[in-house]
Design a protein around this motif. Structure first.
Motif, PDB file in Angstrom:
ATOM      1  N   UNK A 119      11.204   9.089  11.659  1.00  0.00           N
ATOM      2  CA  UNK A 119       9.758   9.278  11.667  1.00  0.00           C
ATOM      3  C   UNK A 119       9.033   7.968  11.403  1.00  0.00           C
ATOM      4  N   UNK A 120       9.525   7.193  10.445  1.00  0.00           N
ATOM      5  CA  UNK A 120       8.901   5.922  10.108  1.00  0.00           C
ATOM      6  C   UNK A 120       9.015   4.924  11.255  1.00  0.00           C
ATOM      7  N   UNK A 121      10.140   4.929  11.940  1.00  0.00           N
ATOM      8  CA  UNK A 121      10.307   4.026  13.074  1.00  0.00           C
ATOM      9  C   UNK A 121       9.327   4.395  14.199  1.00  0.00           C
ATOM     10  N   UNK A 122       9.196   5.678  14.453  1.00  0.00           N
ATOM     11  CA  UNK A 122       8.249   6.130  15.470  1.00  0.00           C
ATOM     12  C   UNK A 122       6.817   5.776  15.075  1.00  0.00           C
ATOM     13  N   UNK A 123       6.516   5.950  13.803  1.00  0.00           N
ATOM     14  CA  UNK A 123       5.176   5.640  13.289  1.00  0.00           C
ATOM     15  C   UNK A 123       4.875   4.145  13.439  1.00  0.00           C
ATOM     16  N   UNK A 124       5.867   3.318  13.181  1.00  0.00           N
ATOM     17  CA  UNK A 124       5.691   1.875  13.339  1.00  0.00           C
ATOM     18  C   UNK A 124       5.301   1.533  14.774  1.00  0.00           C
ATOM     19  N   UNK A 125       5.952   2.195  15.721  1.00  0.00           N
ATOM     20  CA  UNK A 125       5.613   1.963  17.122  1.00  0.00           C
ATOM     21  C   UNK A 125       4.193   2.394  17.434  1.00  0.00           C
ATOM     22  N   UNK A 126       3.791   3.528  16.891  1.00  0.00           N
ATOM     23  CA  UNK A 126       2.442   4.020  17.113  1.00  0.00           C
ATOM     24  C   UNK A 126       1.384   3.087  16.529  1.00  0.00           C
ATOM     25  N   UNK A 127       1.718   2.472  15.410  1.00  0.00           N
ATOM     26  CA  UNK A 127       0.754   1.615  14.710  1.00  0.00           C
ATOM     27  C   UNK A 127       0.846   0.144  15.107  1.00  0.00           C
ATOM     28  N   UNK A 128       1.757  -0.185  15.998  1.00  0.00           N
ATOM     29  CA  UNK A 128       1.867  -1.562  16.467  1.00  0.00           C
ATOM     30  C   UNK A 128       2.534  -2.515  15.501  1.00  0.00           C
ATOM     31  N   UNK A 129       3.347  -1.988  14.602  1.00  0.00           N
ATOM     32  CA  UNK A 129       4.036  -2.809  13.606  1.00  0.00           C
ATOM     33  C   UNK A 129       5.275  -3.455  14.223  1.00  0.00           C
ATOM     34  N   UNK A 130       5.527  -4.709  13.876  1.00  0.00           N
ATOM     35  CA  UNK A 130       6.716  -5.407  14.355  1.00  0.00           C
ATOM     36  C   UNK A 130       7.815  -5.301  13.302  1.00  0.00           C
ATOM     37  N   UNK A 131       8.743  -4.395  13.513  1.00  0.00           N
ATOM     38  CA  UNK A 131       9.824  -4.191  12.555  1.00  0.00           C
ATOM     39  C   UNK A 131      10.902  -5.269  12.643  1.00  0.00           C
ATOM     40  N   UNK A 132      10.849  -6.093  13.679  1.00  0.00           N
ATOM     41  CA  UNK A 132      11.854  -7.141  13.860  1.00  0.00           C
ATOM     42  C   UNK A 132      11.394  -8.496  13.333  1.00  0.00           C
ATOM     43  N   UNK A 133      10.214  -8.539  12.730  1.00  0.00           N
ATOM     44  CA  UNK A 133       9.673  -9.819  12.258  1.00  0.00           C
ATOM     45  C   UNK A 133      10.344 -10.306  10.980  1.00  0.00           C
ATOM     46  N   UNK A 134      11.067  -9.408  10.299  1.00  0.00           N
ATOM     47  CA  UNK A 134      11.746  -9.790   9.070  1.00  0.00           C
ATOM     48  C   UNK A 134      10.859  -9.796   7.840  1.00  0.00           C
ATOM     49  N   UNK A 135       9.642  -9.277   7.973  1.00  0.00           N
ATOM     50  CA  UNK A 135       8.732  -9.277   6.819  1.00  0.00           C
ATOM     51  C   UNK A 135       8.053  -7.935   6.583  1.00  0.00           C
ATOM     52  N   UNK A 136       8.549  -6.890   7.238  1.00  0.00           N
ATOM     53  CA  UNK A 136       7.948  -5.561   7.075  1.00  0.00           C
ATOM     54  C   UNK A 136       9.018  -4.577   6.638  1.00  0.00           C
ATOM     55  N   UNK A 137       8.762  -3.898   5.512  1.00  0.00           N
ATOM     56  CA  UNK A 137       9.701  -2.905   5.008  1.00  0.00           C
ATOM     57  C   UNK A 137       8.954  -1.612   4.689  1.00  0.00           C
ATOM     58  N   UNK A 138       9.268  -0.560   5.430  1.00  0.00           N
ATOM     59  CA  UNK A 138       8.776   0.760   5.058  1.00  0.00           C
ATOM     60  C   UNK A 138       9.655   1.249   3.912  1.00  0.00           C
ATOM     61  N   UNK A 139       9.046   1.504   2.776  1.00  0.00           N
ATOM     62  CA  UNK A 139       9.794   1.950   1.603  1.00  0.00           C
ATOM     63  C   UNK A 139       9.743   3.469   1.504  1.00  0.00           C
ATOM     64  N   UNK A 140      10.904   4.070   1.242  1.00  0.00           N
ATOM     65  CA  UNK A 140      11.001   5.529   1.169  1.00  0.00           C
ATOM     66  C   UNK A 140      11.777   5.934  -0.078  1.00  0.00           C
ATOM     67  N   UNK A 143       0.851  -1.183   0.000  1.00  0.00           N
ATOM     68  CA  UNK A 143       0.000   0.000   0.000  1.00  0.00           C
ATOM     69  C   UNK A 143       0.890   1.237   0.000  1.00  0.00           C
ATOM     70  N   UNK A 144       0.283   2.423  -0.144  1.00  0.00           N
ATOM     71  CA  UNK A 144       1.039   3.669  -0.053  1.00  0.00           C
ATOM     72  C   UNK A 144       0.364   4.586   0.957  1.00  0.00           C
ATOM     73  N   UNK A 145       1.167   5.442   1.589  1.00  0.00           N
ATOM     74  CA  UNK A 145       0.685   6.216   2.724  1.00  0.00           C
ATOM     75  C   UNK A 145       1.620   7.382   2.993  1.00  0.00           C
ATOM     76  N   UNK A 146       1.261   8.213   3.999  1.00  0.00           N
ATOM     77  CA  UNK A 146       2.222   9.170   4.562  1.00  0.00           C
ATOM     78  C   UNK A 146       1.862   9.396   6.021  1.00  0.00           C
ATOM     79  N   UNK A 147       2.862   9.635   6.845  1.00  0.00           N
ATOM     80  CA  UNK A 147       2.653   9.650   8.288  1.00  0.00           C
ATOM     81  C   UNK A 147       1.911  10.875   8.789  1.00  0.00           C
ATOM     82  N   UNK A 148       1.888  11.949   7.998  1.00  0.00           N
ATOM     83  CA  UNK A 148       1.191  13.165   8.415  1.00  0.00           C
ATOM     84  C   UNK A 148      -0.280  13.173   7.989  1.00  0.00           C
ATOM     85  N   UNK A 149      -0.778  12.058   7.566  1.00  0.00           N
ATOM     86  CA  UNK A 149      -2.167  11.928   7.145  1.00  0.00           C
ATOM     87  C   UNK A 149      -3.099  12.469   8.233  1.00  0.00           C
TER      88      UNK A 149
END
Length: 228
Positions: free
Chosen positions: A133-154, A83-89
């Protein structure tokens, strides 16, 4: 010629059901290389890629993990949910999109297929969406960045983000004034598109109303595609 162009030409020419892989030509059977049958709504004339099309291929940095990610690198190994998004939505659309990907990530962990799926949300606002910003956003959204299957693309620049969305997904990305919102210089129109592609890089589902897409349905279709 890509699958999408071929199918459209086949439809115009009145090619019979022997033309494999064309939604609307095959009737009730699935497109070539797909796991799921045709969706309830035929989106083959939409500007964005949909059922039976190839997943667009491009390479974009993942600033959190410090690597270049290609959408094609997962072929043969993992399904992809994009999907596509932006954190200031400012209106909840983007959090709703990320919520659906995050629920997919949680379900994959619960059901034991985390290593068979990859989540690729891409920002179209790289000027503000830094790695921090993306790392902070991941925490806010409950995303597991250590699972090895999530990539925020920039994408490297705003112009590159525009190019990717326009050329690969048929989506026009343009900044708009946000004078009516305090502390927000500009905003973007929302498309809310989510795309599910299988391990062969073929799109199984396009959800054009992503924020309203039933989460259980999306998770079920993700599991069926990822574990096939």
């Amino acid at each position: 010629m890509d699958r999408r162009s071929f199918c459209k030409r086949a439809g115009v020419a009145g090619v019979t059901a022997s033309t494999a892989g064309c939604l609307g030509v095959l009737g009730s059977s699935g497109a070539e290389g797909t796991v799921l049958g045709p969706p309830e709504r035929d989106l083959s004339e939409a500007s964005f890629p949909s059922y039976g099309d190839d997943m667009p291929e491009f390479t974009v940095p993942d600033p959190i993990h410090g690597e270049e990610i290609s959408t094609g690198q997962f072929e043969g190994e993992r399904a992809v949910l994009w999907t596509s998004f932006y954190t200031n939505c400012p209106d909840g659309v983007c959090p709703a999109l990320i919520l659906r990907l995050r629920r997919g990530q949680e379900a994959a962990a619960e059901e034991g297929y985390s290593d068979q799926v990859t989540f690729l949300p891409i920002t179209f606002d790289p000027e503000r969406d830094t790695a921090e910003t993306l790392r902070e956003y991941a925490g806010q959204q409950g995303v597991n960045l250590d699972a090895g299957n999530w990539h925020y693309l920039r994408p490297e620049t705003y112009e590159r983000a525009q190019e990717i969305h326009d050329e690969h997904f048929g989506l026009k990305i343009e900044k708009q004034p946000a004078d009516d919102i305090e502390n927000l210089e500009y905003r973007f129109p929302h498309y809310g598109l989510i795309i599910l592609a299988n391990k062969q890089g073929i799109i199984e589902r396009a959800y054009p109303r992503g924020p309203q897409t039933d989460i259980e349905r999306l998770v079920d279709e993700l599991e069926r595609v990822a574990t096939a």
